[in-house]
Design a protein around this motif. Structure first.
Motif, PDB file in Angstrom:
ATOM      1  N   THR A 177      40.966  24.946  -6.715  1.00 25.84           N
ATOM      2  CA  THR A 177      39.971  25.803  -7.360  1.00 25.84           C
ATOM      3  C   THR A 177      40.500  27.234  -7.507  1.00 25.84           C
ATOM      4  O   THR A 177      40.402  27.844  -8.572  1.00 25.84           O
ATOM      5  CB  THR A 177      38.660  25.771  -6.544  1.00 25.84           C
ATOM      6  N   THR A 178      41.081  27.733  -6.439  1.00 25.03           N
ATOM      7  CA  THR A 178      41.658  29.087  -6.488  1.00 25.03           C
ATOM      8  C   THR A 178      42.727  29.171  -7.579  1.00 25.03           C
ATOM      9  O   THR A 178      42.758  30.134  -8.353  1.00 25.03           O
ATOM     10  CB  THR A 178      42.314  29.418  -5.131  1.00 25.03           C
ATOM     11  N   ARG A 218      32.153  18.631  -3.734  1.00 23.41           N
ATOM     12  CA  ARG A 218      32.204  19.659  -2.685  1.00 23.41           C
ATOM     13  C   ARG A 218      31.121  20.676  -3.021  1.00 23.41           C
ATOM     14  O   ARG A 218      31.153  21.294  -4.094  1.00 23.41           O
ATOM     15  CB  ARG A 218      33.579  20.329  -2.649  1.00 23.41           C
TER      16      ARG A 218
HETATM   17  N1  LIG Z   1      48.421  32.037   1.198  1.00 23.04           N
HETATM   18  C1  LIG Z   1      47.991  31.365   0.131  1.00 23.04           C
HETATM   19  N2  LIG Z   1      46.779  30.807   0.141  1.00 23.04           N
HETATM   20  C2  LIG Z   1      46.362  30.121  -0.926  1.00 23.04           C
HETATM   21  C3  LIG Z   1      47.178  29.977  -2.079  1.00 23.04           C
HETATM   22  N3  LIG Z   1      46.486  29.244  -2.978  1.00 23.04           N
HETATM   23  C4  LIG Z   1      45.294  28.956  -2.398  1.00 23.04           C
HETATM   24  N4  LIG Z   1      45.206  29.470  -1.166  1.00 23.04           N
HETATM   25  C5  LIG Z   1      44.108  29.350  -0.198  1.00 23.04           C
HETATM   26  O1  LIG Z   1      43.893  27.994   0.131  1.00 23.04           O
HETATM   27  C6  LIG Z   1      42.540  27.776   0.485  1.00 23.04           C
HETATM   28  C7  LIG Z   1      41.985  26.549  -0.213  1.00 23.04           C
HETATM   29  O2  LIG Z   1      41.828  26.819  -1.588  1.00 23.04           O
HETATM   30  P1  LIG Z   1      40.663  26.198  -2.487  1.00 23.04           P
HETATM   31  O3  LIG Z   1      40.980  26.585  -3.861  1.00 23.04           O
HETATM   32  O4  LIG Z   1      39.333  26.543  -1.961  1.00 23.04           O
HETATM   33  O5  LIG Z   1      40.871  24.656  -2.203  1.00 23.04           O
HETATM   34  P2  LIG Z   1      40.741  23.431  -3.203  1.00 23.04           P
HETATM   35  O6  LIG Z   1      42.024  22.702  -3.207  1.00 23.04           O
HETATM   36  O7  LIG Z   1      40.218  23.873  -4.501  1.00 23.04           O
HETATM   37  O8  LIG Z   1      39.686  22.534  -2.527  1.00 23.04           O
HETATM   38  P3  LIG Z   1      38.752  21.505  -3.337  1.00 23.04           P
HETATM   39  O9  LIG Z   1      38.056  22.285  -4.389  1.00 23.04           O
HETATM   40  O10 LIG Z   1      37.805  20.966  -2.319  1.00 23.04           O
HETATM   41  O11 LIG Z   1      39.640  20.479  -3.857  1.00 23.04           O
HETATM   42  C8  LIG Z   1      41.819  29.058   0.143  1.00 23.04           C
HETATM   43  O12 LIG Z   1      41.596  29.768   1.328  1.00 23.04           O
HETATM   44  C9  LIG Z   1      42.796  29.804  -0.756  1.00 23.04           C
HETATM   45  O13 LIG Z   1      42.641  31.200  -0.649  1.00 23.04           O
HETATM   46  C10 LIG Z   1      48.485  30.579  -2.074  1.00 23.04           C
HETATM   47  O14 LIG Z   1      49.290  30.492  -3.004  1.00 23.04           O
HETATM   48  N5  LIG Z   1      48.831  31.255  -0.935  1.00 23.04           N
END
Ligand SMILES: Nc1nc2c(ncn2[C@@H]2O[C@H](COP(=O)(O)OP(=O)(O)OP(=O)(O)O)[C@@H](O)[C@H]2O)c(=O)[nH]1
Length: 451
Positions: free
Chosen positions: A115-116, A141
């Motif tokens: 998502t990020t 989620r």
């Molecule tokens: N240090 C760092 N953290 C990251 C990076 N990309 C994402 N994050 C962190 O990883 C965590 C999970 O990111 P999300 O985007 O919430 O996770 P997701 O994969 O979308 O999860 P779902 O939507 O449930 O699939 C967050 O705390 C982000 O800030 C990166 O390149 N570096």
């Protein structure tokens, strides 16, 4: 920092070849053994390691390398080229639709940063003057939809959502239709992540794919998970047909295995890398730059050699002590200036720092030797007492110094101000690092960098 262990080990292995006038086949073999271990330790897939080392060895013991004038350098060049090749060779860019909107499906397991990354990618595309729209397709989620909306607001792009009661397939289709209506030229569809790959998840993703016919299917994987990330990529690619991989968390201390193996194992290129939590930390992936960074080329090794030759270690220690205890004077300032200059033209040094090469020659970065000479002249016109206790430099003293050094009072004022600022910075810096854990950094430090 990512790749730190790998970098150090590879550089150490190759350093031995570097200065040699004559390199034998046995030398290359010994270095390759160490390269092999370094890669395995970095969690690179073992098959990939074997192929890589075989290729490098074959090329490196070839006549044109061993017989060349700089065989050691040539071997390093071969390693650099093969590392670049391993990571995909050329930069792999996004494919945009002939007739917009371009549809990009974002897939991945929960927590990988999907998502990020979707938000970051929208920001990047917006910077490139495109008009992205985000589609909230993760209905499982609870916080995902809201998270995407917040990201959309921060980046300043529209977010299409239908809540969590509709099927993701319908949401995706409606999202694309809405993007067309609103004249958005890229649609980023955030899809659900699960903890594990399962058939239901893949089935749903396949349905979305059939429905919206995406131009890109990007898999987001966490670089910190090493070979797991590679396995996930292999699975997704087999089930769904990916067009690219986004490796997140490359800012952490990942050992590098995923970055080095993904392309070789899955044949799917890495298109972007995440370098931090902030929204501006998504970067296009450049295999060549990454290889040079891993090998510390561009050419930091030379830089360190030069610096070590020029800097008197004892004096450097003394300076450090003075910085820590706030006894840094104009005499020390001058001393450092001279030590830095001994290393060679600053402009040339800049070119050796990775990433700085292309900045070389840029106007505001060019270091003005004349300016340095002026600084020296000013300090030399100070009395010993003034150099030790700059606080006594009142207006009439400043005038005298300007006259004596052939500069203006403004020049003198500027230097004193810089000196004061530098002291202030050192103070803050020492306060910040005091008691904190200090990281060892290969043993070399510029004398003007407090530890
Ligand atoms: N240090 C760092 N953290 C990251 C990076 N990309 C994402 N994050 C962190 O990883 C965590 C999970 O990111 P999300 O985007 O919430 O996770 P997701 O994969 O979308 O999860 P779902 O939507 O449930 O699939 C967050 O705390 C982000 O800030 C990166 O390149 N570096």
């Amino acid at each position: 920092m990512a790749f730190e262990g790998l970098s150090e080990r590879l550089q150490a292995a190759l350093q031995k070849l570097r200065g040699k006038g004559k390199v034998t086949e046995a030398d290359v073999k010994a270095a390759m053994r160490e390269v092999r271990l370094a890669l395995l330790e970095a969690d690179v897939n073992f098959k990939v390691v074997k192929e890589f080392v075989d290729r490098v060895r074959e090329r490196a013991v070839g006549q044109e390398v061993l017989k060349s004038l700089t065989p050691g350098q040539q071997v390093i060049k071969v390693v650099n080229e093969e590392l670049t090749r391993l990571m995909g060779g050329e930069q792999s860019k996004l494919t945009f639709a002939q007739r917009p909107p371009t549809v990009i499906m974002m897939v991945g397991l929960q927590g990988a940063g999907k998502t990020t990354t979707t938000g970051k990618l929208a920001r990047l595309l917006k910077k490139q003057n495109r008009k992205p729209m985000l589609v909230a397709g993760d209905v499982y989620r609870p916080a995902a939809i809201r998270q995407l909306q917040v990201l959309g607001e921060q980046v300043g792009v529209p977010v299409f959502s239908m809540g969590d009661k509709e099927s993701p397939v319908r949401i995706a289709a409606e999202g694309v239709a809405r993007a067309k209506e609103e004249g958005c030229d890229v649609v980023l569809i955030d899809t659900a992540g699960r903890l594990h790959i399962d058939e239901a998840m893949m089935e749903e993703l396949r349905k979305i794919r059939e429905e919206v016919q995406p131009h890109e299917i990007l898999l987001v994987v966490d670089a910190m998970t090493g070979q797991d990330a590679v396995n996930v990529a292999e699975n997704f690619h087999r089930e769904l047909g990916l067009t690219g991989v986004v490796l997140t968390k490359l800012d952490g201390d990942t050992r590098g295995g995923a970055a080095l193996s993904v392309k070789a194992v899955t044949d799917c290129p890495i298109k972007f890398v995440g370098m931090g939590e902030k929204l501006d930390s998504l970067e296009p992936f450049h295999p060549e730059r990454m290889a040079s960074r891993i090998l510390g080329m561009g050419d930091v090794l030379t830089l360190i050699e030069k610096a070590q030759a020029a800097v008197d270690q004892e004096r450097a220690k003394e300076l450090e002590r003075k910085m820590r205890t706030q006894q840094f004077t104009f005499d020390d300032f001058l001393d450092q200036l001279q030590q830095v200059r001994k290393m060679g033209p600053l402009d040339e040094l800049l070119g050796m720092i990775p990433g700085m090469g292309q900045l070389k020659g840029m106007k505001n970065l060019q270091i003005d030797e004349k300016q340095l000479a002026r600084v020296e002249a000013i300090i030399r016109s100070m009395t010993p007492e003034e150099k030790q206790r700059p606080e006594i430099l009142n207006a009439s003293r400043r005038r005298r110094i300007a006259l004596g050094s052939g500069t203006s009072v403004q020049d003198v004022n500027r230097l004193i101000k810089q000196f004061e600022d530098m002291k202030k910075m050192m103070k803050q810096f020492t306060a910040m690092t005091k008691g904190g854990k200090k990281k060892k950094r290969g043993g070399f430090r510029f004398p003007f960098m407090p530890q």
